[in-house]
Design an enzyme around this catalytic site. Structure first.
Site, short mmCIF file in Angstrom:
data_model
loop_
_atom_site.label_atom_id
_atom_site.label_comp_id
_atom_site.label_asym_id
_atom_site.label_seq_id
_atom_site.Cartn_x
_atom_site.Cartn_y
_atom_site.Cartn_z
N CYS A 55 44.61 42.91 92.07
CA CYS A 55 45.93 43.37 92.50
C CYS A 55 45.90 43.99 93.89
O CYS A 55 44.93 44.65 94.26
CB CYS A 55 46.47 44.41 91.53
SG CYS A 55 46.60 43.80 89.86
N ARG A 94 42.52 38.43 97.92
CA ARG A 94 41.91 39.21 96.84
C ARG A 94 42.02 38.49 95.49
O ARG A 94 41.33 38.85 94.54
CB ARG A 94 42.60 40.57 96.73
CG ARG A 94 42.39 41.45 97.95
CD ARG A 94 43.39 42.57 97.97
NE ARG A 94 43.10 43.61 97.01
CZ ARG A 94 42.40 44.71 97.26
NH1 ARG A 94 41.93 44.91 98.46
NH2 ARG A 94 42.18 45.60 96.33
N TRP A 105 46.99 40.39 89.57
CA TRP A 105 45.94 39.59 88.93
C TRP A 105 45.95 40.04 87.47
O TRP A 105 45.62 41.19 87.17
CB TRP A 105 44.60 39.87 89.61
CG TRP A 105 43.47 39.01 89.13
CD1 TRP A 105 43.16 37.75 89.55
CD2 TRP A 105 42.48 39.35 88.14
NE1 TRP A 105 42.04 37.29 88.89
CE2 TRP A 105 41.60 38.25 88.03
CE3 TRP A 105 42.24 40.47 87.34
CZ2 TRP A 105 40.52 38.24 87.15
CZ3 TRP A 105 41.17 40.44 86.47
CH2 TRP A 105 40.32 39.34 86.38
N ASN A 144 47.83 49.13 90.74
CA ASN A 144 46.57 48.38 90.71
C ASN A 144 45.62 49.19 89.83
O ASN A 144 45.46 50.39 90.06
CB ASN A 144 46.03 48.24 92.14
CG ASN A 144 44.63 47.65 92.18
OD1 ASN A 144 44.13 47.15 91.18
ND2 ASN A 144 44.01 47.70 93.34
N GLY A 145 45.01 48.56 88.85
CA GLY A 145 44.07 49.28 87.98
C GLY A 145 44.36 48.99 86.51
O GLY A 145 45.13 48.08 86.19
N GLU A 150 22.28 31.72 92.85
CA GLU A 150 23.44 31.81 93.73
C GLU A 150 24.09 30.43 93.93
O GLU A 150 25.31 30.29 93.91
CB GLU A 150 23.03 32.42 95.08
CG GLU A 150 24.08 32.37 96.16
CD GLU A 150 25.41 33.00 95.79
OE1 GLU A 150 25.49 33.73 94.78
OE2 GLU A 150 26.39 32.74 96.50
N LYS A 203 27.96 29.51 93.06
CA LYS A 203 28.87 28.99 94.08
C LYS A 203 29.52 27.71 93.61
O LYS A 203 30.73 27.54 93.72
CB LYS A 203 28.07 28.76 95.36
CG LYS A 203 28.80 28.85 96.66
CD LYS A 203 29.47 30.16 96.93
CE LYS A 203 28.79 31.34 96.36
NZ LYS A 203 29.46 32.58 96.22
N GLU A 243 32.03 28.30 90.66
CA GLU A 243 33.28 29.03 90.92
C GLU A 243 34.28 28.23 91.74
O GLU A 243 35.49 28.39 91.54
CB GLU A 243 33.04 30.42 91.51
CG GLU A 243 32.55 30.47 92.91
CD GLU A 243 32.34 31.91 93.41
OE1 GLU A 243 33.14 32.78 93.09
OE2 GLU A 243 31.35 32.13 94.14
N HIS A 283 11.61 24.67 77.99
CA HIS A 283 11.58 25.54 76.81
C HIS A 283 12.92 25.57 76.08
O HIS A 283 13.19 26.48 75.31
CB HIS A 283 11.16 26.96 77.22
CG HIS A 283 9.75 27.01 77.74
ND1 HIS A 283 8.65 26.88 76.92
CD2 HIS A 283 9.27 27.13 79.00
CE1 HIS A 283 7.55 26.93 77.66
NE2 HIS A 283 7.90 27.07 78.92
N LYS A 315 38.99 38.31 94.72
CA LYS A 315 37.99 38.60 95.74
C LYS A 315 37.44 40.02 95.58
O LYS A 315 36.25 40.25 95.62
CB LYS A 315 38.62 38.44 97.13
CG LYS A 315 37.69 38.73 98.29
CD LYS A 315 36.65 37.66 98.41
CE LYS A 315 35.69 37.87 99.56
NZ LYS A 315 34.50 37.01 99.42
#
Ligand code: M6R
Length: 602
Positions: free
Chosen positions: A2, A27, A74, A100-101, A479, A483, A486, A502, A597
């Site tokens: 948010c 964001r 969000w 926001n929160g 990483e 990437k 996502e 294994h 973000k």
């Protein structure tokens, strides 16, 4: 996650808020809204699901408004929808609020105070604004007192901006755990989740601390604590270059940010080297680190993956035992610590709530801490003992690329500075080696067309994929896999190459893409053996190998760099593979679904 903007001044608030919301789009969000008050003191509320572009379509342009608040949401409580989008209003429409929160006790508050009110959304936020109206009416108190009382009842994280339609020349704001700044200008004031949202209007910002309440008018900003103590805090100048926010000729920020990496490396070298061309960092950081018996790196996502490459550097260059932990696990399940731990927080945004809750805990334990961040003045920077900046410039794409390489680069500088101080650096010169890396990155970037072909051949239509590597290559494949998944939504895992047999090798089918990274001569043969094993089971293997270790059949050859710095080059083709796969699948590369973000909730 948010984003909040608020403006009170003499200009057109609608366009300023919309511009601010567009700057906060990076964001991550799923709906947005604004509330503005016109010259006749009438309020206008506009909310829409989807993009800011969709919100713009429903905003009436025939009123002139000079005060307002805006929000990108969000979803946490309730699905993305118009009814759940912010701003939210009290039942009597007197109060309008953005948040926001996460309010952890919202159900309890609803039961205790609001059982008679019929709510119009599924959000925790609506409870806050209804509660303000409840206290204002029940206790016949001023808006400020009702706001303050409501805040004293909240458990959880919040950044809030509130307008009372009966006092349209004021915006009230408050924060706890979630980021919020005050922007100051000539005849206007503003609030925003980050400086980028208002940088077009001002570069003067005041940081707010948890528990503070703010009253903004056009000419004044009053900051006070819950007990009424007035805070006089000077503004700082936000150093954001507006050109850095420009896409230029790039179709997506991810492409631009991948390309910026050699320049970022050179900027870091310049920022942290002395006249002799050697890395030299703040003496207090080095002394504190020298005094510690173990480094704990705390981070999430891509920053966590960078932490593993950092461990490799700190242990091999500086000889400091290092552990790497996920913030969301560490805070609530802390391992037994050594006697003299030193904490390093890695965070591009400096606002990640999972990391911040760890920092709060270790601050309470009086352990020293250092934050590596891209955002000066961010919460994790302010609250740690020390900060080292990444100098990467704003990272807008949700998928982090240049922050990853910048974090590893700064950790290399730090490791060598400690080694030099301890007299174990020998003739190592990481500044010089990193210059070679920057040139190597450029040569990889010049092979984009080849990498784009590999992305279409191997990944464009595949359902899943595997990355494999050993040692430091294993750190990079974690990483690389994050990437790819996502931005392309291809289910991808990064595995220690030797571990595949294994269990996971059971997932290899005809044509399953398996991408191997090989940069270490000691383990190269073993990883090649693992490639043979998956090939024998039908895998479509792609080998990225370092010059000197390559074979004719390899698909991509990396330029040779210092053995401790290989992640900085081996990650680049994997970033490009992710980018092109996303592009060719028709995804929104910079704003992948469900992601944010700046992750400001735990
Ligand atoms: O701002 P931070 O570095 O603390 O963010 C941590 C993660 O949320 C972030 O790296 C995330 O994993 C990115 N989407 C990865 O591309």
């Amino acid at each position: 996650m948010c984003g909040i903007v608020g403006y009170i001044g003499n200009q057109d608030a609608k366009s300023i808020l919309l511009q601010g919301l567009e700057k906060l789009e990076y964001r991550g969000y799923d709906s947005s809204g604004i509330f503005v008050v016109d010259e006749n003191k009438n309020g206008h509320l506009f909310k829409e699901k989807g993009r800011i572009a969709d919100l713009k379509k429903i905003i009436e342009t025939d009123t002139f408004c000079t005060v307002g608040i805006g929000h990108t949401r969000w979803a946490t409580h309730g699905r993305p929808s118009v009814k759940n989008a912010h701003p939210h209003q009290a039942a009597n429409h007197q109060f309008t609020l953005v948040h926001n929160g996460v309010i952890e006790n919202f159900l309890e508050l609803r039961e205790t105070y609001l059982s008679d009110i019929s709510l119009s959304s599924d959000t925790d936020t609506e409870i806050i604004v209804q509660l303000i109206a409840y206290f204002a009416e029940k206790e016949q108190s001023s808006t400020f007192e009702a706001f303050k009382k409501t805040i004293s009842k909240l458990k959880g994280s919040y950044a809030l901006a509130l307008i009372d339609i009966n006092q349209p020349d004021i915006i009230y704001a408050a924060k706890n755990k979630s980021p919020l700044l005050v922007g100051k200008g000539e005849s206007f004031n503003a609030v925003c989740s980050d400086a980028m949202a208002m940088i077009q209007e001002t570069n003067q910002f005041v940081e707010l601390m948890d528990g503070e309440l703010v009253t903004l008018t056009r000419d004044e900003v009053k900051i006070e604590t819950q007990d009424g103590t007035i805070i006089n805090r000077a503004p700082y100048t936000a150093e954001i270059n507006l050109n850095d926010l420009d896409l230029g000729t790039y179709p997506y920020y991810m492409a631009k940010e991948i390309d910026e990496q050699p320049a970022v490396l050179r900027k870091i070298i310049q920022a942290y080297q002395n006249d002799l061309g050697q890395f030299q960092l703040d003496k207090d950081i080095i002394t504190s680190l020298k005094d510690s018996d173990r480094v704990y790196i705390i981070a999430c996502g891509t920053s966590y993956n960078a932490g593993w490459a950092g461990k490799h550097l700190l242990e091999n260059l500086a000889h400091i035992p290092t552990e790497v932990h996920l913030s969301s696990e560490f805070g609530h399940n802390m391992p037994i610590l050594t006697k003299k731990p030193f904490f390093i927080f890695l965070s591009q945004s400096g606002e990640t709530a999972d990391s911040r809750q760890v920092l709060v805990k270790i601050n309470a334990m009086n352990f020293p801490s250092l934050t590596l961040t891209n955002v000066a003045g961010s919460t994790l920077s302010r609250e740690a003992d020390f900060t080292l900046l990444l100098h990467a410039g704003p990272e807008i794409s949700v998928a982090s690329t240049k922050a990853y390489t910048a974090q590893i680069t700064v950790l290399a500088a730090l490791s060598e500075a400690i080694a030099r101080e301890n007299g174990i650096a020998g003739d190592s010169n990481m500044a010089h080696e990193l210059g070679i890396v920057a040139t190597g990155m450029e040569s990889i970037l010049s092979e984009k067309t080849h990498i784009e072909h590999l992305a279409t051949e191997y990944l464009r239509t595949s359902r899943n994929a595997f990355y494999i590597g050993r040692g430091v290559d294993y750190y990079v494949v974690m990483e690389a896999a994050l990437k790819l998944k996502e931005v392309s939504y291809v289910q991808t895992e990064g595995f220690a190459a030797g571990e595949l047999k294994h269990g996971t090798i059971a997932l290899i089918e005809e044509n399953t893409p398996v991408i191997a990274i090989i940069t270490d001569k000691v383990t190269a043969g073993h990883t090649r053996g693992n490639v043979q094993e998956v090939n024998a089971r039908g895998a479509h293997s792609l080998v990225i190998a370092m010059e000197g270790l390559e074979q004719e059949s390899d698909q991509f050859v990396l330029p040779e760099v210092h053995p401790l710095l290989t992640p900085l080059v081996s990650v680049v083709p994997t970033q490009l593979l992710a980018y092109y796969t996303s592009l060719h699948r028709g995804n929104d590369v910079d704003k992948p679904r469900n992601l944010a973000k700046s992750v400001t909730v735990e």
